[in-house]
Scaffold this active site. Structure first.
Site, PDB file in Angstrom:
ATOM      1  N   GLU A 261       0.835  -1.206   0.000  1.00 23.68           N
ATOM      2  CA  GLU A 261       0.000   0.000   0.000  1.00 23.68           C
ATOM      3  C   GLU A 261       0.868   1.253   0.000  1.00 23.68           C
ATOM      4  O   GLU A 261       1.782   1.364   0.812  1.00 23.68           O
ATOM      5  CB  GLU A 261      -0.942  -0.017   1.203  1.00 23.68           C
ATOM      6  CG  GLU A 261      -1.946  -1.152   1.139  1.00 23.68           C
ATOM      7  CD  GLU A 261      -2.958  -1.146   2.279  1.00 23.68           C
ATOM      8  OE1 GLU A 261      -2.813  -0.309   3.207  1.00 23.68           O
ATOM      9  OE2 GLU A 261      -3.893  -1.956   2.240  1.00 23.68           O
ATOM     10  N   HIS A 279      -7.824   1.945   1.470  1.00 22.15           N
ATOM     11  CA  HIS A 279      -7.792   1.520   2.874  1.00 22.15           C
ATOM     12  C   HIS A 279      -8.622   2.473   3.751  1.00 22.15           C
ATOM     13  O   HIS A 279      -8.122   3.090   4.687  1.00 22.15           O
ATOM     14  CB  HIS A 279      -6.346   1.446   3.388  1.00 22.15           C
ATOM     15  CG  HIS A 279      -6.194   0.482   4.539  1.00 22.15           C
ATOM     16  ND1 HIS A 279      -5.072  -0.293   4.722  1.00 22.15           N
ATOM     17  CD2 HIS A 279      -7.025   0.152   5.553  1.00 22.15           C
ATOM     18  CE1 HIS A 279      -5.202  -1.030   5.795  1.00 22.15           C
ATOM     19  NE2 HIS A 279      -6.397  -0.785   6.322  1.00 22.15           N
TER      20      HIS A 279
END
Length: 530
Positions: A261, A279
């Site tokens: 990420e 997220h």
């Protein structure tokens, strides 16, 4: 007297400061500025952070007076828990702050997939009117498959039932009775994949669950099925998912989490049948405020010398020094216990025997439950939510104490009954001046094995040459056996082997060993630092 110093290293809600109250000197800094962070920590007793501040060993070395690190959220990737524990610094988080937000985001992904909302919006925003291209599907009477029926899974169940859906679930740690109370049918993972129109996954990320949805699992799914992951990146094999989506093996996916990420360069981002969010599971004003207020209260408890329920590494609080060493041991025994269990747990007894029972040992019950659930549920387990998790699963829990311990000064045991009628037990003790942690009993067999990061427990029929057989298999897999002990009922009877090994053993290796020695079971148990 000078007030204790609390460093707030990232922007938190005003309610967080209000929850701290007037008893502390508040120092606001930018936690991403390492020089400013280390300077502020030099005389601080507590630090409150979110995700941007890195509390590593270097930062801890600059904080000799630090008592507590409080992460206003669930994840702890930016906190070196091992270094904090070694330094005697408590780490707390807010394990239940985002569960509603995560459940609602999951429902949002399901609705978006069913009705193609993001793509339809994008087309219309560009002046394209494509009603027929974005024809969707109703949720009414569809089958929703939930992998992991913990607290978030339960919240999703409640919300999706209002759409008139049929809920099925896979969770090896939930009893059929508990599932029935929730209006859910428990099925195998394979059946869930075959029957579900929408699948959402809510499992902890462990070596066993990483990549648990891959090519083989996609092959079982309907071509019209959708899968959603807002839990942990890596639970779904991203390469296999890309292939399944690109080939239209499945209809689509909704992802909020990724292996890396941000997922820069991921081919998944270029597909038209995947919905992605950055997220956002905990990204609501309500979740952030709950997280801040929760950890502020924990800081007050920690600096006041009281028990901190949301501590993830040490219990803290008013606990006798004679009891404290048993806390990490009991947590690890809990992890061994759950690793030995092949069926949902229905009842558990936490037994404490020996001279420490003259003190309050209730914290050992909490530690045992925390250990049992550590690798079982997707959310972070703490001393406050472990009993809640047990209650949600209909688990009967007893604490049994006895001042008499014939063989050991103190003996800690976890003994449980499983849904299939079997029983599991594990006992441990602390030995010598260094308080070495040892396992001294498993399922009624007396052993004495130091607790290690990686254990393998095997049950088989005792016979000549069997050690050479499994020794060769582990050696061929480059898994070094650091220690071993064997206990048996009688010559030629059942034998229990407990190995300490230097690395994790794959499922394939364990299956090969089980077949070669005709084992009743072979369990690999990887201990997470308590």
């Amino acid at each position: 007297m000078a007030k204790p110093i609390v460093v707030i290293a990232e922007e938190l809600s005003p309610a967080t400061v209000d929850a701290l109250g007037p008893d502390f000197e508040i120092r606001n800094i930018d936690g991403t500025d390492r020089a400013a962070l280390k300077s502020a920590l030099a005389d601080a007793q507590a630090v409150l952070i979110r995700s941007a501040t890195n509390m590593d060993a270097d930062a801890l070395a600059a904080a000799p007076d630090l008592k507590v690190i409080a992460r206003a959220g669930v994840g702890l990737d930016n906190v070196d828990i091992k270094a904090a524990t070694a330094a005697g610094v408590m780490v707390v988080n807010a394990p239940s702050s985002n569960i509603i937000s995560a459940a609602e985001l999951t429902v949002g992904h399901i609705l978006s997939l069913a009705r193609h909302i993001p793509a339809a919006h994008g087309a219309l925003a560009q002046g394209q009117w494509k009603r027929s291209q974005y024809s969707g599907t109703e949720l009414f009477e569809k089958t929703i498959g939930i992998i992991g029926l913990g607290r978030i899974g339960g919240l999703i169940t409640e919300r999706m039932q209002s759409f008139g859906t049929n809920i099925i679930a896979y969770d090896p740690y939930v009893t059929a009775t508990r599932a029935q109370q929730m209006g859910v049918t428990l099925v195998s993972l394979e059946e869930l994949l075959q029957r579900s129109d929408f699948i959402t996954i809510h499992m902890p990320k462990t070596p066993e669950t990483t990549g648990m949805i891959s090519t083989e699992q996609f092959a079982h799914m309907k071509s019209t099925a959708y899968i959603v992951n807002v839990a942990r990146g890596g639970l779904i094999d991203e390469d296999a998912l890309y292939t399944a989506l690109k080939s239209r093996r499945i209809a689509g996916a909704g992802l909020d989490v990724f292996v890396s990420e941000p997922p820069t360069g991921s081919p998944l981002l270029g597909l038209d049948n995947v919905i992605v969010t950055p997220h956002l599971g905990a990204s609501t004003a309500e979740a952030q405020e709950k997280a801040g207020v929760s950890v502020a209260r924990s800081v007050r408890l920690a600096l006041g010398g009281e028990l901190v329920p949301d501590a993830v590494n040490v219990a803290g609080g008013i606990i006798d020094q004679s009891v404290r060493p048993g806390i990490p041991l009991m947590e690890k025994l809990g992890q061994v216990f759950s690793g030995l269990s092949d069926s949902p747990l229905t009842a558990v007894d936490i037994e404490v025997r020996g001279e420490i029972v003259e003190f309050d040992v209730n914290v050992l019950k909490l530690a045992a439950l925390k250990g049992i659930f550590t690798n079982v549920v997707s959310e972070t387990v703490s001393y406050v939510n472990a009993p809640v998790l047990a209650d949600q699963r209909g688990l009967t829990v007893r604490l049994i104490t006895d001042a008499v311990s014939p063989e050991y000064r103190n003996l800690l045991t976890i003994r449980g009954s499983l849904a299939d009628g079997s029983q599991v037990s594990v006992s441990g003790t602390l030995v010598g001046n260094k308080q070495l942690e040892k396992i001294v009993e498993i399922n009624g067999y007396d052993i004495e094995v130091p607790l290690a990061d990686h254990l393998i427990v095997m049950m088989y029929e005792d016979r000549t040459g069997i050690v050479a057989v499994f020794g060769k298999e582990f050696g061929d897999a480059n898994i070094n056996i650091a220690g071993m002990q064997i206990a048996r009922e009688s010559e030629g009877g059942n034998a229990l082997s407990v190995l300490t090994v230097d690395s994790q053993a794959s499922a394939e290796v364990l299956a090969t060993v089980a077949e070669r020695i005709d084992a009743r079971y072979v369990h690999a148990i990887d201990i997470v630092d308590a």
